[in-house]
Structure formats: structure tokens, C-alpha cells
Motif scaffolding. Structure first.
Motif, PDB file in Angstrom:
ATOM      1  N   LEU A  97       1.025  -1.253   0.018  1.00  0.00           N
ATOM      2  CA  LEU A  97       0.034   0.215   0.277  1.00  0.00           C
ATOM      3  C   LEU A  97       0.888   0.967  -0.081  1.00  0.00           C
ATOM      4  CD1 LEU A  97      -2.648  -1.304   2.866  1.00  0.00           C
ATOM      5  CD2 LEU A  97      -3.105  -0.040   0.001  1.00  0.00           C
ATOM      6  N   GLN A  98       1.766   1.254   0.715  1.00  0.00           N
ATOM      7  CA  GLN A  98       3.287   1.892   0.815  1.00  0.00           C
ATOM      8  C   GLN A  98       3.494   2.523  -0.845  1.00  0.00           C
ATOM      9  OE1 GLN A  98       3.632   4.241   3.268  1.00  0.00           O
ATOM     10  NE2 GLN A  98       4.083   5.959   2.251  1.00  0.00           N
ATOM     11  N   LYS A  99       3.884   1.543  -1.628  1.00  0.00           N
ATOM     12  CA  LYS A  99       4.149   2.076  -2.843  1.00  0.00           C
ATOM     13  C   LYS A  99       3.314   1.561  -3.447  1.00  0.00           C
ATOM     14  CE  LYS A  99       6.917  -1.001  -6.498  1.00  0.00           C
ATOM     15  NZ  LYS A  99       6.965  -2.554  -6.807  1.00  0.00           N
ATOM     16  N   LEU A 100       1.937   2.081  -3.490  1.00  0.00           N
ATOM     17  CA  LEU A 100       0.439   2.155  -4.505  1.00  0.00           C
ATOM     18  C   LEU A 100       0.601   3.787  -4.066  1.00  0.00           C
ATOM     19  CD1 LEU A 100      -1.876  -0.184  -4.115  1.00  0.00           C
ATOM     20  CD2 LEU A 100      -0.695   0.126  -5.893  1.00  0.00           C
ATOM     21  N   SER A 101       1.083   4.265  -2.675  1.00  0.00           N
ATOM     22  CA  SER A 101       1.111   5.037  -1.982  1.00  0.00           C
ATOM     23  C   SER A 101       2.077   6.158  -3.421  1.00  0.00           C
ATOM     24  CB  SER A 101       1.243   5.717  -0.447  1.00  0.00           C
ATOM     25  OG  SER A 101       0.222   4.906  -0.080  1.00  0.00           O
ATOM     26  N   GLY A 102       3.183   6.107  -3.640  1.00  0.00           N
ATOM     27  CA  GLY A 102       3.988   6.535  -4.252  1.00  0.00           C
ATOM     28  C   GLY A 102       3.661   6.856  -5.610  1.00  0.00           C
ATOM     29  N   SER A 103       3.173   5.166  -6.069  1.00  0.00           N
ATOM     30  CA  SER A 103       2.719   5.657  -7.367  1.00  0.00           C
ATOM     31  C   SER A 103       1.081   6.638  -7.787  1.00  0.00           C
ATOM     32  CB  SER A 103       2.304   4.171  -7.912  1.00  0.00           C
ATOM     33  OG  SER A 103       3.452   2.950  -7.372  1.00  0.00           O
TER      34      SER A 103
END
Length: 408
Positions: A97-103
């Protein structure tokens, strides 16, 4: 009672299910009246549901879903995962989810640029629609094809509505300005169209009244029979100048006008039929006279030709009329004979005219003198053996003798 173990959790002796996290174990709940395996599987399924929601979010990001919606879903799901009563790699879900936030940041920038481009394209399309509407409004109303103009304007308005419904939301000021221009063009076109048809209705009414009068006059001619045909033709000339009264009115009035003429021409046809029958014998006599007259075409004596033609003309007049459709053919044949006799007469007077005779004799003397001179030149050329001068002299003598023969 033995404790049920799993990679990410366990079931205590009292049936409590725990999930393993970096800080240690955390109780996530109990599953009453179930075996440890069933209890653990239940909370693993709850983790699988969360993992499915994360996977769906990842797909939405790859598919270009609205960044704001994705960001809200990530925030909500991140909070849910942190305290989820589920057994599984919750920390791993959090990292995804954290990685998605960057995207989402990249997605926001991309979608913002796309949105701006879409707005620019939509504004350009609206500008095109406005320009086309204004071009229609700028036409000369007197030359406009109003049915076509109306169809084009309706099509432009339909495109405007479709763009407004399916296109991006436009800046209010620019959108309002474009709509005002489009609406103004529509108003001009509608005003001009109404004025045109109002004027056309007046023209049609005037033409309709005039044609109604002509119809009544034509119908009043019926009792006069064939004698009224010239009057009917005059009315027909007026009809052609009366203008258009509208298709329906024109068709109805023309049917009446034509019917009135048909009555007159039917009467004329009856008269013609009677005359044709009555004059059929005259035609036979005149054809016999023509056979006799056409023999004159080979006559070269003008006096004999004139005498013969005069006798035929007297008989011709005495015979009388022939059927109408035969008048032109027999008259043309007689005219040909008359032309031949007239030419014989003209040729005679041309030859006997003192002035022309004098001119002819003077010209003949000149030609004879010229021929005599050329014959001397020809003799000299032959004596010298000059072939070119011999030929030139012979050609010149031939030409002069041709002129001289023509005078004879």
C-alpha cells in the motif's frame, strides 16, 4: 490442549487466534465451536480478502483510475490493514500500500496533464462549433438554402450537447463565453429564417391570388371554343410571370388552369379533324400540281418558267386549304420552284443591266489584252528555252481565260 501453529499466526489453548507482527503477537479474535484449524483458516480468509482489495487497487492504478479515488482507497485500506483482525503478512500488505501511495503522485501528475489536454481539445472543439455556427449566420439570407442551413445548425447543436455531456468539465468563464457566441449565432439564423419565410409567405400569397384570377379567366374562356385560344395563350404568358405560390397551391391551381386549356384545345382538335377530312381532297390536287410544278426546276428559259409557274399558282389558289399538318410540306415544295424561277429572272436582269454589261465588257477587254501580252511572253520564253517562265505564262493564261469564260 495443543496449540495450532501457522507461519503468520496460531490458536491458543482457549481458542484465541493470534497474528504474528514485528512487535510480537496480537490477538485477533476467537471462532467459537470450531477446531483450531477452522478458526485459523477463518482469519486467514479475512487476510485473503484484504490482499484481494490491495491487488484490486494495484490493478486500478495500472489501469489509470482517477488518482483522487485511488488515494482515498489507499488511505482507508492502510488504516484497515494496520488493525485488521486477520492472519497473514499484514506488514507486507502495508508495504504494498505504501508503494501504491508513491505511484499515486505520478498518476496524479499524468492525469492532471491529460485533463488539461482534454480541456484544451474540448475548448478547441467548441470553438470550431462556434465558428461554423457563426459562418452560417454570416450568409446572405437571400441566398441561403434554409432547409440545408437548418439541418446544419441542428447537427452543430447536437454535437455541442454531446460534447457537453461526454466531454471534460470546462472552465466556467470560457465555457460561458463560447456558449453566448453559439447562442447568438443561432438567434441570428432563426431570426433570418423566420423573416425569410414570412416574406416568402407574402410572395406566395400574392402569386396565389394572381394565379387564382388567371384560373378564373381561363375557365371563363371555355364557352368561346377555339376562338379563345389566343386569349388562353396570353393568360399562359401571364401565368409564367406570376411567380411561385408554394408547391401544393401551385399544383392545384395549375391543374385547373391546364384543364381549362384542355377544353379549348380539345375543341380545336375537333375542328382540325373536321378540316383535315374536308381538305383531304385538296391535298391530293395540290400534290398533283406540285408534281407538275417541279418540272420547272429543269427549265432554263425564264419566260417559259414564269408562265408555267403563274398557271400553277392560279390553280393552287383555286384549290383552297389542305389539312393543317400538310401545309408546311407542300408550301416548302412550291417555294423551292418559285425560288428557281426568281433566280432565272435575277440572272437575266444581271446580264442585261447596261451598267453591268458595260463593266463586264470593259473587264473582258482588259482580260483579252492581258492574255495577248502573256501569249507574247510565252513565245519568248519558249524561244529561250526557259521552262520556268513557260510554265508561269501558261498558268497565267489559263487563269485569265477562266475569268473571261465566266463573263461570257
Amino acid at each position: 490442549m495443543a496449540t495450532e501453529q501457522a507461519p503468520w499466526g496460531r490458536v491458543g489453548d482457549d481458542g484465541t487466534v493470534f497474528v504474528r507482527e514485528a512487535e510480537g503477537e496480537r490477538a485477533v479474535g476467537q471462532y467459537p465451536d470450531a477446531t483450531p484449524e477452522e478458526a485459523l483458516a477463518y482469519y486467514e480468509r479475512k487476510f485473503a480478502e484484504l490482499a484481494g482489495q490491495v491487488g484490486l487497487l494495484e490493478q486500478r492504478v495500472r489501469g489509470g483510475a482517477p488518482a483522487n479515488d485511488v488515494a482515498k482507497a489507499i488511505a482507508h485500506l492502510s488504516e484497515t490493514v494496520m488493525t485488521a483482525n486477520a492472519v497473514g503478512d499484514l506488514a507486507g500488505l502495508g508495504e504494498r500500500l505504501q508503494k501504491l501511495s508513491g505511484s499515486v503522485g505520478e498518476l496524479t501528475e499524468k492525469q492532471s496533464a491529460e485533463a488539461k489536454a482534454a480541456v484544451a481539445d474540448a475548448l478547441a472543439e467548441r470553438e470550431t462549433l462556434v465558428a461554423e455556427a457563426e459562418a452560417l449566420a454570416a450568409q446572405d439570407p437571400a441566398k441561403a438554402q434554409w432547409k440545408q442551413v437548418t439541418t446544419q445548425l441542428d447537427a452543430l447543436f447536437a454535437r455541442w450537447q454531446a460534447a457537453q455531456k461526454d466531454g471534460p468539465r470546462l472552465p466556467k468563464n470560457e465555457s460561458n463565453d463560447l456558449w453566448k457566441r453559439f447562442r447568438a449565432a443561432r438567434t441570428i439564423i432563426e431570426t433570418q429564417r423566420k423573416a425569410f419565410f414570412t416574406e416568402l409567405d407574402g410572395v406566395h400569397k400574392e402569386a396565389r391570388n394572381r394565379k387564382q384570377e388567371l384560373v378564373e379567366k381561363a375557365e371563363a374562356l371555355a364557352p368561346k371554343g377555339t376562338a379563345a385560344i389566343p386569349d388562353y395563350r396570353h393568360l399562359l404568358d401571364e401565368w409564367k410571370l406570376a411567380g411561385r405560390a408554394g408547391k401544393r397551391a401551385d399544383d392545384a391551381l395549375w391543374e385547373r388552369f391546364k384543364a381549362a386549356g384542355d377544353v379549348l384545345y380539345a375543341a380545336k382538335a375537333e375542328v382540325d379533324a373536321r378540316e383535315n377530312e374536308e381538305f383531304a381532297g385538296n391535298l391530293t390536287l395540290k400534290l398533283e400540281l406540285l408534281d407538275e410544278a417541279e418540272k420547272i426546276l429543269t427549265e432554263t428559259d425564264r419566260e417559259k418558267a414564269k408562265s408555267a409557274l403563274l398557271g400553277i399558282q392560279r390553280k393552287w389558289d383555286a384549290v383552297g386549304k389542305v389539312p393543317r399538318d400538310s401545309v408546311r410540306p407542300v408550301e416548302d415544295r412550291l417555294r423551292k420552284v418559285e425560288t428557281h424561277v426568281r433566280k432565272l429572272d435575277e440572272d437575266h436582269w444581271n446580264k442585261s443591266d447596261p451598267e453591268k454589261v458595260a463593266r463586264s465588257e470593259g473587264f473582258a477587254a482588259q482580260l483579252e489584252a492581258k492574255i495577248a501580252k502573256l501569249e507574247v511572253e510565252l513565245a519568248e520564253a519558249k524561244a529561250k528555252g526557259d521552262a520556268r517562265k513557260v510554265k508561269d505564262a501558261e498558268d497565267a493564261i489559263t487563269a485569265q481565260k477562266t475569268w473571261l469564260d465566266a463573263l461570257g
